[in-house]
Scaffold this motif. Structure first.
Motif, PDB file in Angstrom:
ATOM      1  N   ASP A 125       0.828  -1.191   0.000  1.00  9.33           N
ATOM      2  CA  ASP A 125       0.000   0.000   0.000  1.00  9.33           C
ATOM      3  C   ASP A 125       0.878   1.262   0.000  1.00  9.33           C
ATOM      4  O   ASP A 125       0.582   2.237  -0.692  1.00  9.33           O
ATOM      5  N   THR A 147      -7.608 -12.777 -16.525  1.00  8.14           N
ATOM      6  CA  THR A 147      -8.884 -12.264 -15.999  1.00  8.14           C
ATOM      7  C   THR A 147      -9.992 -12.320 -17.047  1.00  8.14           C
ATOM      8  O   THR A 147     -11.015 -11.665 -16.893  1.00  8.14           O
ATOM      9  N   LYS A 153      -8.251  -2.016 -15.742  1.00  8.90           N
ATOM     10  CA  LYS A 153      -9.012  -0.763 -15.734  1.00  8.90           C
ATOM     11  C   LYS A 153      -8.077   0.396 -16.041  1.00  8.90           C
ATOM     12  O   LYS A 153      -6.938   0.433 -15.582  1.00  8.90           O
ATOM     13  N   GLU A 164      -9.848   6.720  -7.676  1.00  6.39           N
ATOM     14  CA  GLU A 164     -10.445   5.451  -8.122  1.00  6.39           C
ATOM     15  C   GLU A 164      -9.369   4.448  -8.522  1.00  6.39           C
ATOM     16  O   GLU A 164      -9.524   3.245  -8.322  1.00  6.39           O
ATOM     17  N   THR A 167      -8.075   2.992  -5.327  1.00  6.25           N
ATOM     18  CA  THR A 167      -9.056   2.052  -4.760  1.00  6.25           C
ATOM     19  C   THR A 167      -9.022   0.720  -5.518  1.00  6.25           C
ATOM     20  O   THR A 167      -9.025  -0.352  -4.909  1.00  6.25           O
ATOM     21  N   TYR A 168      -8.958   0.810  -6.861  1.00  8.98           N
ATOM     22  CA  TYR A 168      -8.969  -0.432  -7.643  1.00  8.98           C
ATOM     23  C   TYR A 168      -7.663  -1.218  -7.435  1.00  8.98           C
ATOM     24  O   TYR A 168      -7.679  -2.441  -7.282  1.00  8.98           O
ATOM     25  N   ARG A 170      -5.839  -1.224  -4.815  1.00  5.32           N
ATOM     26  CA  ARG A 170      -5.922  -1.822  -3.466  1.00  5.32           C
ATOM     27  C   ARG A 170      -6.758  -3.089  -3.476  1.00  5.32           C
ATOM     28  O   ARG A 170      -6.425  -4.071  -2.818  1.00  5.32           O
ATOM     29  N   GLU A 171      -7.849  -3.034  -4.265  1.00  7.33           N
ATOM     30  CA  GLU A 171      -8.715  -4.210  -4.383  1.00  7.33           C
ATOM     31  C   GLU A 171      -7.893  -5.404  -4.909  1.00  7.33           C
ATOM     32  O   GLU A 171      -8.014  -6.518  -4.413  1.00  7.33           O
ATOM     33  N   ILE A 172      -7.056  -5.132  -5.903  1.00  7.45           N
ATOM     34  CA  ILE A 172      -6.216  -6.203  -6.467  1.00  7.45           C
ATOM     35  C   ILE A 172      -5.182  -6.663  -5.433  1.00  7.45           C
ATOM     36  O   ILE A 172      -4.963  -7.856  -5.236  1.00  7.45           O
ATOM     37  N   LYS A 174      -5.355  -6.685  -2.311  1.00  4.61           N
ATOM     38  CA  LYS A 174      -5.966  -7.484  -1.238  1.00  4.61           C
ATOM     39  C   LYS A 174      -6.046  -8.959  -1.631  1.00  4.61           C
ATOM     40  O   LYS A 174      -5.902  -9.848  -0.816  1.00  4.61           O
ATOM     41  N   ARG A 175      -6.303  -9.185  -2.932  1.00  2.00           N
ATOM     42  CA  ARG A 175      -6.452 -10.556  -3.425  1.00  2.00           C
ATOM     43  C   ARG A 175      -5.114 -11.185  -3.768  1.00  2.00           C
ATOM     44  O   ARG A 175      -4.912 -12.372  -3.645  1.00  2.00           O
ATOM     45  N   GLU A 176      -4.210 -10.356  -4.311  1.00  2.00           N
ATOM     46  CA  GLU A 176      -2.958 -10.879  -4.860  1.00  2.00           C
ATOM     47  C   GLU A 176      -1.800 -10.122  -4.223  1.00  2.00           C
ATOM     48  O   GLU A 176      -2.002  -9.064  -3.661  1.00  2.00           O
TER      49      GLU A 176
END
Ligand code: AMP
Ligand code: GLY
Length: 434
Positions: A125, A147, A153, A164, A167-168, A170-172, A174-176
């Motif tokens: 992060d 994917t 994006k 944005e 945020t996007y 960070r979303e990735i 979190k998963r990877e």
């Protein structure tokens, strides 16, 4: 043996059968068109590589060809080769060109291959926030792996600004464990597919894929709503010199792979952005494109099985030819596709002997005359013409043969849409000069 059950695999299956070969198909749903073409069909998990290897051994398969990318991300090809079965698709390690976007970027960088762009791998992060503190401008945010064309994006398109994008990303994260941030390119995209035996690279006609869900190229990215190719094997907005540069890039990649003892055999498919500086690499894929495979295979003039054996045997000759015709593919998809798909059934009135347009079956089950859709792309109407708009018209004139609730992008291949692409290239190059 062909692995996969989509529109792309239907087009491949037809060429294998046309070449006089016996087809054994492996797919997760029963695609009625591939089923009809196959001597044997096995409905099974396409990722279950050990069962597929056992099946190939038992069925005395001479050669295996893989359609979908997730299958290339398993050790299937390695296991088949170790068993002595020929394969015209890349090993799991060579397929990293597609399955790891970072691997691909690093390969281009380390071998000084033109067409690369600025990129950074972000794994925390803090690094993410620092990147956006230090860098202004627009970027593409990408997960590293596969994917289905829906994970990337781009700022100014799917992401309204820095917040944005963060945020996007960070979303990735979190998963990877990491996320790739790339410089955003501006221009027109085109696809160049080629056969390769690891040394020799044999190009196919250029094509353009329409990824956005809705007419006018708006809405979410999809697996591709349709695609075009032109009679001269270029595109109305892409010059021969750009195609040549793109082909040189693919050749350099294949040569770099061989030198690093990671020989790539199969179909390589480069997605390029035509910019005022020439073509640059958006993505490299380790397989045929969907839908662009349907453009090129429909006008393929030769023995397709021969080409597959030459790929596997490492003696690809200059044997793949393509008719000088334009083609347009339009995918019929369930209403709401890309957002909240509502699959229903479709009645099809299609003479199987009709040569133009062709109807390829994708993610559907049922029979040739009546199919049940899934939430994915259902049927691909593919027309041949003397020009792209003519081929587009031929698709439109045959839509009445498909009855039911569906969505299709009528604008693909129209004069207006092509003109917009020509204008876009012209504007970008005059802005670049001034
Ligand atoms: P991909 O899944 O990598 O094929 O990306 C999907 C789409 O995102 C591409 O077809 C482009 O339209 C867009 N895209 C990907 N990378 C970039 C980039 N660096 N600059 C601009 N657009 C991009
Ligand atoms: N044409 C998009 C894809 O095959 O990935």
């Amino acid at each position: 043996m062909l692995i996969g059950g989509g529109g792309r695999e239907d087009a491949i299956a037809r060429k294998i059968v046309e070449a006089g070969s016996t087809l054994i198909s492996v797919m997760k749903h029963k695609n009625p068109s591939i089923y009809r073409l196959s001597a044997e069909t096995h409905i099974m998990d396409e990722l279950d590589y050990s069962s597929i290897v056992a099946l190939a051994k038992k069925s005395n398969i001479d050669l295996v060809f893989v359609g979908p990318d997730p299958v290339l991300n398993t050790p299937l090809v390695n296991f088949l080769e170790n068993t002595g079965i020929k394969v015209a698709s890349p090993s799991q390690s060579a397929a990293q060109l597609e399955t790891s976007k970072y691997f691909m970027r690093e390969l281009l960088k380390n071998n000084n291959i033109p067409g690369n762009l600025n990129y950074q791998l972000i794994d925390s992060d803090d690094a993410l926030l620092k990147f956006f503190e230090d860098n202004d401008g627009e970027f593409a945010v990408k997960p590293l792996g596969l994917t289905g064309g829906k994970g990337v994006k781009v700022m100014g398109e799917h992401l309204s600004g820095k917040n944005e994008a963060i945020t996007y990303a960070r979303e990735i994260l979190k998963r990877e464990s990491s996320v790739l941030i790339e410089e955003k390119l501006y221009g027109e995209e085109f696809s160049l597919q080629a056969f390769t035996d690891g040394k020799y690279v044999l190009p196919m006609p250029l094509a353009q894929d329409y990824k956005r869900a809705f007419e006018g190229d708006v809405g979410p990215n999809t697996g591709g709503m349709g695609s075009i190719s032109d009679f001269d094997h270029l595109l109305p907005f892409i010059k021969g010199s750009s195609r040549d540069s793109a082909l040189e890039i693919l050749k350099s990649i294949i040569s770099a792979m061989r030198k690093s003892n990671n020989t790539f055999r199969g179909v390589i498919y480069g997605q390029f952005m035509e910019t005022p500086d020439g073509p640059r690499v958006i993505e490299i894929n380790a397989r045929f494109a969907d839908p662009e495979s349907m453009n090129v295979l429909t006008i393929f003039d030769g023995d397709f099985t021969d080409v597959l054996f030459s790929i596997a045997d490492g003696n690809l000759r200059n044997q793949a030819k393509f008719f000088k015709k334009s083609t347009v593919v339009k995918y019929i998809v369930p209403k709401g596709y890309g957002v909240s798909p509502q699959p229903g059934s479709l009645d099809i009135e299609w003479d199987p002997n009709l040569e133009n347009p062709l109807l390829y079956y994708s993610s559907v089950s049922g029979t040739m005359d009546k199919v049940e859709m899934t939430s994915s792309r259902a049927l691909a109407i593919t027309a041949i013409g003397d020009s792209i708009p003519e081929a587009s018209e031929i698709v439109e004139k045959n839509l009445h043969r498909i009855r039911g609730e569906y969505y299709v992008r009528h604008d693909i291949g129209t004069k207006d849409l092509i003109q917009r692409k020509i204008e876009n290239i012209r504007k970008l190059s005059s802005a670049h000069k001034s």
